[in-house]
Design an enzyme around this catalytic site. Structure first.
Site, short mmCIF file in Angstrom:
data_model
loop_
_atom_site.label_atom_id
_atom_site.label_comp_id
_atom_site.label_asym_id
_atom_site.label_seq_id
_atom_site.Cartn_x
_atom_site.Cartn_y
_atom_site.Cartn_z
CE LYS A 1 -1.51 6.42 10.86
NZ LYS A 1 -1.21 7.56 9.97
CG ASP B 1 7.30 -3.71 -5.07
OD1 ASP B 1 7.35 -4.27 -6.19
OD2 ASP B 1 6.31 -3.11 -4.65
CB THR C 1 -13.76 7.15 11.21
OG1 THR C 1 -12.79 8.16 11.03
CG2 THR C 1 -13.51 6.03 10.22
CB SER D 1 12.92 -2.19 -2.82
OG SER D 1 11.54 -2.50 -2.77
NE ARG E 1 0.72 12.12 -0.97
CZ ARG E 1 1.30 12.02 -2.15
NH1 ARG E 1 2.57 11.71 -2.23
NH2 ARG E 1 0.62 12.23 -3.25
#
Length: 307
Positions: A110, A20, A171, A18, A150
């Protein structure tokens, strides 16, 4: 996921890769008792050479890296492409070169009929992992995907509530979403590691909820402000399209979309499933299972909200 793997499989080695470093530091503290089997590499999926070094001796790769914030991807399209598409290509190439047995990539709703750049890059990523099964040759690396949803609306609402606001921006009042817990997502990844033959897309069966009901669960006396749907935002989430139904099978807790490609053999279809009906469509607005306000409120107790 790391905790479950350590508890269930007693692995000889786990590599955490990672960029991070703070999250790696927290993991090093959390899993200090497993330091003999845990190794931590600071690196990026964009850096193919560094990633290849981290994958020496690795049997299984779980790919969860992504630039996933929709507005950020729209504003920084080339950065999203470098991480979500070029990074996926690097994983495919390295996995084959290093003789990795299986790769499981985390996807998103998506990526189905994408309407924003993030979704489009994840759709390409999915295609890369599925197609990779066709050119592994004798090296026998298997690539598969899992998909769940999620959203980030929960921490957003929580921030507004903590600030003392009583009017929640929505929205679109008709908006719906799928609900999947972290444990369920981990279960699906582990299921894919064990069952995938290469190229399948595993989709967890999730209950749906209305975004307005989520707001009511978090702030019972809230008012709504209709602010209009944002660019690149979907009214409902879609997991299986009508076109996907041609190769989708239903199992007890999940669906599998099998590759509709020449190299796929039907003998690899997992037993116990049932072919879905032609033109079947799995979306958050036509789901037979819905969470009530009370059920959402109860489910929220098990979520660690990240701002």
């Amino acid at each position: 996921f790391t905790k479950r793997v350590l508890e269930q499989y007693n692995p000889k080695k786990i590599i955490i890769y990672s960029r991070d470093e703070y999250k790696q530091y927290l993991m090093q503290r959390q899993f200090a008792q497993h330091k003999k089997v845990m190794r931590y590499f600071i690196g990026d999926v964009r850096d193919k050479e560094r990633f290849a070094r981290a994958c020496d001796g690795v049997d299984i790769i779980v790919h969860a890296a992504a630039l996933k914030q929709v507005p950020a991807a729209e504003y920084n399209p080339l950065e999203a492409i470098k991480t979500n598409i070029d990074g996926a290509r690097n994983i495919v190439d390295v996995a084959i070169d290093k003789h990795v047995e299986k790769v499981v990539a985390l996807s998103t709703d998506k990526a189905v009929n994408p309407v924003n750049l993030y979704g489009a890059t994840k759709m390409v990523s999915d295609k890369l992992f599925i197609a990779a099964n066709a050119y592994v040759g004798a090296k026998n690396t298997q690539f598969g995907n899992v998909s769940g949803s999620r959203g980030s609306v929960i921490p957003f609402f929580k921030t507004l509530i903590d600030e003392g606001q009583t009017k929640i921006p929505i929205t679109d009042m008709r908006m719906t979403r799928f609900w999947i817990t972290l444990d369920e997502a981990v279960d699906l990844v582990i299921k894919a590691i064990g069952d995938a033959k290469g190229g399948e897309l595993f989709i967890h069966k999730c209950p749906s909820f209305k975004v307005t009901d989520l707001a009511k669960a978090m702030l019972p006396d809230c008012e709504f402000e209709d602010v209009g749907i944002r660019p690149g935002e979907k009214l409902h989430e879609v997991m299986i399209t009508k076109e996907d139904s041609r190769s989708a099978y239903e199992y007890d807790d999940y669906y599998i979309i099998y590759p509709d490609l020449e190299w796929w053999e039907d003998v690899n279809i997992k037993e116990g499933g049932k072919k879905v009906e032609d033109r079947f469509y799995y979306a958050s607005d036509n789901n037979p299972v819905w969470l009530s306000v009370e059920e959402i409120r109860e489910a929220l107790k098990d979520i660690d909200i990240v701002y």
